[in-house]
Design a protein around this motif. Structure first.
Motif, PDB file in Angstrom:
ATOM      1  N   GLY A  90      -6.076  -9.233  -6.836  1.00 10.00           N
ATOM      2  CA  GLY A  90      -7.371  -9.816  -7.186  1.00 10.00           C
ATOM      3  C   GLY A  90      -8.286  -9.957  -5.977  1.00 10.00           C
ATOM      4  N   ILE A  91      -7.726 -10.480  -4.881  1.00  5.93           N
ATOM      5  CA  ILE A  91      -8.531 -10.618  -3.663  1.00  5.93           C
ATOM      6  C   ILE A  91      -8.915  -9.243  -3.119  1.00  5.93           C
ATOM      7  CG2 ILE A  91      -8.497 -11.443  -1.273  1.00  5.93           C
ATOM      8  CD1 ILE A  91      -6.682 -13.694  -2.184  1.00  5.93           C
TER       9      ILE A  91
ATOM     10  N   MET B 194     -12.958  -5.643  -1.673  1.00  2.00           N
ATOM     11  CA  MET B 194     -13.279  -4.232  -1.489  1.00  2.00           C
ATOM     12  C   MET B 194     -14.509  -3.823  -2.288  1.00  2.00           C
ATOM     13  SD  MET B 194     -11.560  -2.525   0.701  1.00  2.00           S
ATOM     14  CE  MET B 194     -11.898  -0.869   0.147  1.00  2.00           C
ATOM     15  N   TYR B 195     -14.664  -4.371  -3.486  1.00  2.00           N
ATOM     16  CA  TYR B 195     -15.861  -4.058  -4.278  1.00  2.00           C
ATOM     17  C   TYR B 195     -17.116  -4.529  -3.553  1.00  2.00           C
ATOM     18  CZ  TYR B 195     -18.782  -3.505  -8.429  1.00  2.00           C
ATOM     19  OH  TYR B 195     -19.755  -3.112  -9.327  1.00  2.00           O
ATOM     20  N   ARG B 196     -17.042  -5.736  -2.986  1.00  2.00           N
ATOM     21  CA  ARG B 196     -18.181  -6.252  -2.227  1.00  2.00           C
ATOM     22  C   ARG B 196     -18.391  -5.454  -0.942  1.00  2.00           C
ATOM     23  NH1 ARG B 196     -23.098  -8.217  -2.179  1.00  2.00           N
ATOM     24  NH2 ARG B 196     -23.517  -9.571  -0.380  1.00  2.00           N
ATOM     25  N   GLY B 197     -17.296  -5.103  -0.253  1.00  2.00           N
ATOM     26  CA  GLY B 197     -17.408  -4.326   0.977  1.00  2.00           C
ATOM     27  C   GLY B 197     -17.985  -2.940   0.749  1.00  2.00           C
TER      28      GLY B 197
ATOM     29  N   LEU C  91     -11.234   1.206  -7.691  1.00  2.00           N
ATOM     30  CA  LEU C  91     -10.740  -0.141  -7.389  1.00  2.00           C
ATOM     31  C   LEU C  91     -10.457  -0.920  -8.664  1.00  2.00           C
ATOM     32  CD1 LEU C  91     -13.085  -1.102  -4.415  1.00  2.00           C
ATOM     33  CD2 LEU C  91     -10.660  -0.526  -4.299  1.00  2.00           C
ATOM     34  N   ALA C  92     -11.318  -0.793  -9.660  1.00  2.00           N
ATOM     35  CA  ALA C  92     -11.089  -1.473 -10.939  1.00  2.00           C
ATOM     36  C   ALA C  92      -9.836  -0.940 -11.626  1.00  2.00           C
ATOM     37  CB  ALA C  92     -12.310  -1.310 -11.845  1.00  2.00           C
ATOM     38  N   ILE C  93      -9.612   0.379 -11.545  1.00  3.03           N
ATOM     39  CA  ILE C  93      -8.419   0.970 -12.156  1.00  3.03           C
ATOM     40  C   ILE C  93      -7.158   0.496 -11.431  1.00  3.03           C
ATOM     41  CG2 ILE C  93      -7.224   3.152 -12.585  1.00  3.03           C
ATOM     42  CD1 ILE C  93      -9.956   4.463 -12.962  1.00  3.03           C
TER      43      ILE C  93
END
Length: 305
Positions: free
Chosen positions: A70-71, A76-79, A105-107
């Protein structure tokens, strides 16, 4: 004098009869106390039985996996979003594969969550009295061993993938640390010198102009250092720590699956031993049947994986 005492006693006797109650007698009778003790004991046994069915080691690994993944996905999505904005607004580059990386990343997050809960289900089936009910037949025991082996293989491959992700994150974090060191240069902060990335031209596409590899001016320096590099470095450091937590959880999963595989395999031998002992006469004092309670309890006590 004695007559007066008799009269006084006679006067108090009706009051004493009024306070007598069948409820109080029934509440504190030997039968009621025995039934209350048996009821409390049955509740404790039910609670202990439920607690014995929980695979604590697999549950801890699942919590670690969900927390780490989760973290990782969030940071990573924000980065990746910050990197996409930095390349667009500072270096004037449009990288379409960064948007695809967010989908990946979601997958990854969904796949790891599904893997963790499936391994937790396998751990629940292979723990305590549940194993004795589920893996009673020969086919179910073979299926349980195959499922543990399959999940061990998937977990091992996933761990290798996460090790590669961890190595990539270490490189990216080191790169942004170098960028932050360039931003900390007093000449850059005073706008006397531009940040020159021409020595990192291998990180840019081939058609990138030389002037786009330099960060000059107060607006671009502020965007690059304060808005993008500083925030992205924090995100990638957190993602690296989360990747370490995910790797530890996968290692924990491998240990739990190996233990569950061994318990399911040994359960077949234990079942055969139990059937042989059931063939003995229960009334025979020389029979090993009375020792089954100790053997069974010892077998239950070390299988909570």
């Amino acid at each position: 004098m004695s007559e007066n005492r008799i009269n006084e006693t006679a006067e108090f006797l009706p009051l004493r009869r009024n306070f007598l109650s069948d409820i109080s007698l029934g509440r504190f009778s030997e039968r009621s106390l025995h039934e209350t003790y048996l009821e409390n004991k049955s509740r404790r046994n039910m609670c202990n039985d439920c607690m014995a069915r929980v695979p604590y080691a697999t549950l801890i690994a699942t919590i670690m996996c969900c927390l780490g993944v989760g973290i990782f996905c969030g940071t990573m999505y924000r980065g990746v979003t910050i990197c996409s904005l930095m390349m667009d607004q500072v270096f004037h580059l449009r990288l379409g594969w960064l948007e695809a990386l967010q989908l990946v990343l979601a997958i990854i997050g969904a796949s790891m969550a599904a893997l963790g809960f499936m391994i937790l289900c396998v751990g629940c089936l292979a723990t305590g009295a549940t194993r004795h009910k589920v893996y009673r037949a020969w086919r179910s025991r073979v299926g349980g061993r195959i499922s543990c082996a399959v999940f061990m293989t998937i977990t091992y491959v996933s761990q290798l993938i996460w090790l590669v992700i961890f190595a990539i994150l270490v490189v990216i974090t080191l790169l942004f640390t170098i960028f932050w060191g360039l931003c900390s240069n007093p000449r850059v902060q005073s706008l006397d010198q531009c940040i020159d990335f021409t020595q990192f031209n291998f990180l840019f596409p081939n058609n990138t102009r030389v002037e786009d590899m330099k960060v000059c001016g107060s607006q671009e320096v502020k965007l690059f250092c304060k808005d993008f590099v500083q925030n992205a470095e924090v995100m990638f450091i957190l993602a690296t720590v989360a990747a370490i937590l995910a790797i530890l959880s996968l290692t924990h999963y491998l240990m739990c699956l190996s233990a569950n595989y061994a318990h399911i395999r040994d359960h077949e031998k234990f079942q055969e031993l139990q059937e042989l002992q059931y063939l003995q006469d229960p009334g025979d004092p020389d029979s090993p049947q009375p020792g089954m309670g100790t053997l069974s309890s010892h077998h239950h006590a070390k299988d909570r994986f």
